[in-house]
Design an enzyme around this catalytic site. Structure first.
Site, short mmCIF file in Angstrom:
data_model
loop_
_atom_site.label_atom_id
_atom_site.label_comp_id
_atom_site.label_asym_id
_atom_site.label_seq_id
_atom_site.Cartn_x
_atom_site.Cartn_y
_atom_site.Cartn_z
N ASP A 6 16.56 -6.61 64.84
CA ASP A 6 17.76 -7.65 64.83
C ASP A 6 17.51 -8.62 63.62
O ASP A 6 16.27 -9.04 63.56
CB ASP A 6 17.68 -8.48 66.19
CG ASP A 6 18.81 -9.01 66.48
OD1 ASP A 6 19.41 -8.99 67.58
OD2 ASP A 6 19.04 -9.95 65.57
N TYR A 34 32.30 -19.99 62.05
CA TYR A 34 32.01 -18.86 61.08
C TYR A 34 32.17 -19.47 59.50
O TYR A 34 31.29 -19.31 58.48
CB TYR A 34 33.10 -17.90 61.29
CG TYR A 34 33.04 -16.85 60.32
CD1 TYR A 34 33.95 -16.66 59.03
CD2 TYR A 34 32.27 -15.80 60.43
CE1 TYR A 34 33.86 -15.33 58.35
CE2 TYR A 34 32.08 -14.45 59.54
CZ TYR A 34 33.00 -14.45 58.33
OH TYR A 34 33.00 -13.51 57.45
N LYS A 82 29.53 -19.59 56.64
CA LYS A 82 29.55 -19.16 55.21
C LYS A 82 29.35 -20.09 54.36
O LYS A 82 29.05 -19.74 53.18
CB LYS A 82 30.83 -18.47 55.29
CG LYS A 82 30.90 -17.07 56.01
CD LYS A 82 29.88 -15.88 55.46
CE LYS A 82 29.99 -14.53 56.39
NZ LYS A 82 28.96 -13.52 55.91
N SER A 133 32.13 -14.52 51.84
CA SER A 133 33.51 -14.45 52.30
C SER A 133 34.37 -15.65 51.67
O SER A 133 33.81 -16.55 51.33
CB SER A 133 33.49 -14.64 53.88
OG SER A 133 34.80 -14.94 54.35
N1 LIG Z 1 35.29 -7.44 57.59
C1 LIG Z 1 35.76 -8.33 56.89
O1 LIG Z 1 36.93 -8.50 56.70
C2 LIG Z 1 34.91 -9.28 55.99
C3 LIG Z 1 35.30 -10.21 55.18
C4 LIG Z 1 34.43 -10.99 54.35
C5 LIG Z 1 33.25 -10.86 54.49
N2 LIG Z 1 32.63 -10.24 55.54
C6 LIG Z 1 31.42 -10.30 55.89
O2 LIG Z 1 30.67 -8.83 55.43
C7 LIG Z 1 29.58 -8.64 56.21
C8 LIG Z 1 29.58 -7.26 57.03
O3 LIG Z 1 30.40 -7.36 57.89
P1 LIG Z 1 31.57 -6.11 58.23
O4 LIG Z 1 33.09 -6.49 58.29
O5 LIG Z 1 30.97 -5.04 57.32
O6 LIG Z 1 31.00 -5.94 59.79
P2 LIG Z 1 30.69 -4.70 60.53
O7 LIG Z 1 30.55 -4.88 61.96
O8 LIG Z 1 31.43 -3.30 60.18
O9 LIG Z 1 29.15 -4.18 60.01
C9 LIG Z 1 27.98 -5.00 60.35
C10 LIG Z 1 26.97 -4.43 60.72
O10 LIG Z 1 25.86 -5.57 60.94
C11 LIG Z 1 25.28 -5.06 62.09
N3 LIG Z 1 24.66 -6.19 62.77
C12 LIG Z 1 25.35 -7.22 63.20
N4 LIG Z 1 24.90 -8.19 63.80
C13 LIG Z 1 23.47 -7.66 63.76
C14 LIG Z 1 22.21 -8.22 64.03
N5 LIG Z 1 22.01 -9.39 64.63
N6 LIG Z 1 20.93 -7.55 63.69
C15 LIG Z 1 21.03 -6.33 62.89
N7 LIG Z 1 22.20 -5.91 62.61
C16 LIG Z 1 23.46 -6.51 62.81
C17 LIG Z 1 26.21 -4.03 62.99
O11 LIG Z 1 25.48 -3.46 63.69
C18 LIG Z 1 26.79 -3.52 61.73
O12 LIG Z 1 26.42 -2.33 61.83
C19 LIG Z 1 29.36 -9.65 57.20
O13 LIG Z 1 28.56 -10.83 56.83
C20 LIG Z 1 30.97 -10.65 57.32
O14 LIG Z 1 30.98 -11.91 57.61
C21 LIG Z 1 33.28 -9.32 56.40
C1 LIG Z 2 40.00 -12.65 56.50
C2 LIG Z 2 38.74 -12.61 56.99
C3 LIG Z 2 38.71 -11.91 58.24
C4 LIG Z 2 37.47 -11.85 59.06
C5 LIG Z 2 36.14 -12.29 58.15
C6 LIG Z 2 36.27 -12.42 56.71
O1 LIG Z 2 34.98 -13.18 56.36
C7 LIG Z 2 37.55 -13.15 56.44
O2 LIG Z 2 37.45 -14.44 56.52
#
Ligand SMILES: NC(=O)c1ccc[n+]([C@@H]2O[C@H](COP(=O)([O-])OP(=O)(O)OC[C@H]3O[C@@H](n4cnc5c(N)ncnc54)[C@H](O)[C@@H]3O)[C@@H](O)[C@H]2O)c1
Ligand SMILES: CC1=CC=C[C@H](O)[C@@H]1O
Length: 277
Positions: A59, A155, A159, A142
């Site tokens: 974690d 959030y 960020k 993000s």
């Molecule tokens: N999905 C979007 O639209 C988006 C857009 C911009 C930025 N982001 C950012 O991208 C990053 C990845 O997000 P995602 O969308 O790929 O999500 P996701 O849930 O698909 O992948 C995230 C991974 O992180 C792991 N995780 C979460 N909390 C954890 C913890 N406490 N310890 C260890 N592992 C942990 C989860 O198990 C998962 O495998 C994040 O920082 C998110 O804020 C996402």
């Molecule tokens: C549009 C979005 C959805 C979820 C997380 C990302 O960071 C972005 O803000």
């Protein structure tokens, strides 16, 4: 292969953007350590990539998890060149007024312990190995690190804090370690979950019509996928092409910052002059 011989460590590499980064890095010749709390996600990575990946279940809220990941990375691969703090959670744009008094303290702590403390602890644990390799750190930010509306106050505040980490750590760690961020917009192919304290831990971003929401807003005309976003991390990890690159955050979000007063023109301006080609 752009990353042949390089070694990366990705937090949250078990799904979504992190998994896309791991897949792309391995295809570019890198070996990758992954810290994730999902045993299923880690098993899938080992199934896909075998010895090119070392999987560490833990974690990101705890320094010991990062220490174990850094140690196993160096033990398995001999070094660490590029750290990518990426694991994160979302608040599903929960407004402050809608956040119940009885959970707001827990929700704040949960959001910032994963999305900010988890990033800082990753950097802390990896400093010795990154100093030895004169490597780099690329934080996943993000659009919410720059603009409102991509999440709620928790959030968005978290960020924005990550942008501050990029600037401060680039200042502190240079010239030995480059520090940057990449700020994707909404992404397809992800499973981003919500805060447990808001009872959103079982809610996936894949269940909301993000592509439809973004198509009329983004100057690029569509939402990007996680796979389409991994290439930026490859560039930031390359050594030859990034000598002056530190303290920067790449807005890799489809043009969220230039979408105008009433959204995109959907290409109409050029279509009117040059026809639909
Ligand atoms: N999905 C979007 O639209 C988006 C857009 C911009 C930025 N982001 C950012 O991208 C990053 C990845 O997000 P995602 O969308 O790929 O999500 P996701 O849930 O698909 O992948 C995230 C991974 O992180 C792991 N995780 C979460 N909390 C954890 C913890 N406490 N310890 C260890 N592992 C942990 C989860 O198990 C998962 O495998 C994040 O920082 C998110 O804020 C996402
Ligand atoms: C549009 C979005 C959805 C979820 C997380 C990302 O960071 C972005 O803000």
């Amino acid at each position: 292969m752009k990353l042949k011989g390089e070694v990366a460590l990705v937090t949250g590499g078990g799904a979504g953007l992190g998994r896309a980064i791991v897949d792309r890095f391995v295809s570019e010749g890198a070996r990758v350590a992954v810290l994730d709390r999902s045993s299923d996600g880690l098993s899938a990575l080992k199934e896909a990539h075998g010895d090119a990946v070392v999987a560490v279940e833990g974690d990101v809220r705890f320094l010991d998890s990062h220490r174990e990941a850094a140690a196993k990375c160096v033990e398995q691969f001999g070094k660490l060149d590029c750290l990518i703090p990426n694991a994160g959670v979302w608040d599903y744009s929960t407004a402050l007024v809608d956040t119940p008094d009885e959970v707001i303290e827990e929700a704040f702590d949960e959001m910032f312990s994963v999305n900010v403390k988890g990033y800082l602890l990753a950097a802390k644990a990896c400093l010795p190995a990154l100093y030895d390799s004169k490597g780099s750190i690329t934080f996943t930010v993000s659009n919410a690190g720059f603009y409102p509306g991509g999440g709620g106050a928790l959030y968005t505040g978290a960020k924005h804090a990550v942008v501050g980490l990029v600037k401060q750590l680039a200042f502190e760690l240079g010239p030995h370690i480059r520090v940057n961020g990449i700020a994707p917009g909404g992404l397809g192919g992800t499973d981003l979950r919500g805060l447990k304290s808001l009872n959103l831990q079982d809610t996936s971003i894949s269940t909301i019509p993000l592509a439809d929401m973004l198509a009329g807003v983004l100057p690029t005309g569509r939402m990007a996928t996680a796979t389409e976003s991994a290439g930026a991390y490859v560039f930031f990890a390359t050594r030859a092409d990034t000598v002056p690159l530190t303290g920067s955050v790449l807005n890799f979000d489809g043009g969220m910052g230039v979408r105008g007063l009433d959204g995109t023109n959907r290409g109409a301006l050029l279509d009117q002059h040059f026809g639909q080609k």
